[in-house]
Enzyme design. Structure first.
Site, mmCIF file in Angstrom:
data_model
loop_
_atom_site.group_PDB
_atom_site.id
_atom_site.type_symbol
_atom_site.label_atom_id
_atom_site.label_comp_id
_atom_site.label_asym_id
_atom_site.label_seq_id
_atom_site.Cartn_x
_atom_site.Cartn_y
_atom_site.Cartn_z
ATOM 1 C CG ASN A 257 3.052 8.105 -0.139
ATOM 2 O OD1 ASN A 257 2.414 7.744 -1.115
ATOM 3 N ND2 ASN A 257 3.628 7.256 0.706
ATOM 4 C CG HIS B 233 2.821 3.927 4.371
ATOM 5 N ND1 HIS B 233 3.512 3.190 3.424
ATOM 6 C CD2 HIS B 233 2.954 3.252 5.535
ATOM 7 C CE1 HIS B 233 4.034 2.125 4.008
ATOM 8 N NE2 HIS B 233 3.710 2.128 5.286
ATOM 9 C CG ASP C 21 6.846 4.394 3.317
ATOM 10 O OD1 ASP C 21 7.036 3.171 3.195
ATOM 11 O OD2 ASP C 21 6.335 5.102 2.430
HETATM 12 C C1 GRF Z 1 -3.542 1.569 -1.136
HETATM 13 O O1 GRF Z 1 -3.497 0.615 -0.107
HETATM 14 C C2 GRF Z 1 -2.622 2.711 -0.776
HETATM 15 O O2 GRF Z 1 -2.491 2.872 0.620
HETATM 16 C C3 GRF Z 1 -1.321 2.264 -1.323
HETATM 17 O O3 GRF Z 1 -1.662 1.729 -2.581
HETATM 18 C C4 GRF Z 1 -2.896 0.997 -2.410
HETATM 19 C C5 GRF Z 1 -3.761 1.143 -3.635
HETATM 20 O O4 GRF Z 1 -4.144 2.469 -3.736
HETATM 21 N N1 GRF Z 1 -0.390 3.352 -1.378
HETATM 22 P P1 GRF Z 1 -5.060 2.994 -4.981
HETATM 23 O O5 GRF Z 1 -6.338 2.204 -4.972
HETATM 24 O O6 GRF Z 1 -4.275 2.732 -6.254
HETATM 25 O O7 GRF Z 1 -5.261 4.449 -4.683
#
Ligand code: GRF
Length: 190
Positions: free
Chosen positions: A108, A110, A146
């Site tokens: 994942n 985070h 997390d």
């Molecule tokens: C990002 O900030 C990521 O860290 C979190 O979801 C947000 C959007 O991610 N997990 P994405 O553009 O959909 O990859």
């Protein structure tokens, strides 16, 4: 056969796009599915445009029955024989029912410097706390939210003028850099 990677998304999937783009010919793994928890996830069209199978399981009909929802996800993942799962902006909490099945094979990203700021609204919390830096973390997924072994981190400064949005945009650039790197290293160690 190369390890088969599935990417789970909920929204635009910008991290997913970077992961798919990184898995080119000489990469040790191959992308086999992009799976969303709603039909409206913007990332599904991006996955198709990149030539990767995309699908969704709408979580809403399952209500509070998380395991039934997770079984529907697992059915899609088994159908493409996914070996490794990358959560990338996937916004549903997964139970141990799902996590145990992919133990040691699920990553994942985070948007904080774990173990600081687990959970949501990480950038607003860092700004509120007066921190002078923020960042992102790629970690293995374990049953504790997390938590899990950290594979990669990147730090960015928090500027006086930052809002959660401007900070998020700066962190996202680093997410896009470290996630593909971390996945490649993870696959090499499998
Ligand atoms: C990002 O900030 C990521 O860290 C979190 O979801 C947000 C959007 O991610 N997990 P994405 O553009 O959909 O990859």
């Amino acid at each position: 056969m190369k390890p088969r990677v599935a990417v789970l998304i909920s929204g635009g999937g910008s991290n997913m796009v970077k992961l798919l783009e990184s898995m080119d010919g000489d990469h040790p793994a191959e992308p086999v599915l992009v799976l969303a928890n709603s039909a409206g996830a913007g990332g599904l069209a991006k996955a198709r445009a990149l030539g990767v199978q995309s699908d969704f399981v709408d979580h809403k009909p399952y209500g509070k029955d998380r395991e039934a929802f997770e079984d529907a996800l697992i059915a899609k993942l088994d159908a493409v024989q996914a070996d490794v799962i990358c959560l990338a902006g996937f916004m549903r909490v997964l139970t141990s029912h799902f996590i145990d099945r992919y133990d040691g094979r699920m990553l994942n990203i985070h948007p904080s410097l774990l173990p600081k700021y687990k959970g949501l609204h990480t950038h607003a919390r860092a700004i509120e706390a007066g921190d002078n830096e923020a960042g992102c973390t790629v970690h293995e997924v374990t049953a504790k939210l997390d938590d899990g072994p950290i594979l990669a981190q990147a730090r960015v400064p928090i500027l006086e003028t930052d809002s959660p949005e401007t900070l998020a945009a700066r962190v996202l650039i680093e997410e896009h850099r470290i996630y593909p790197q971390a996945l490649r290293q993870f696959i090499h160690k499998l």
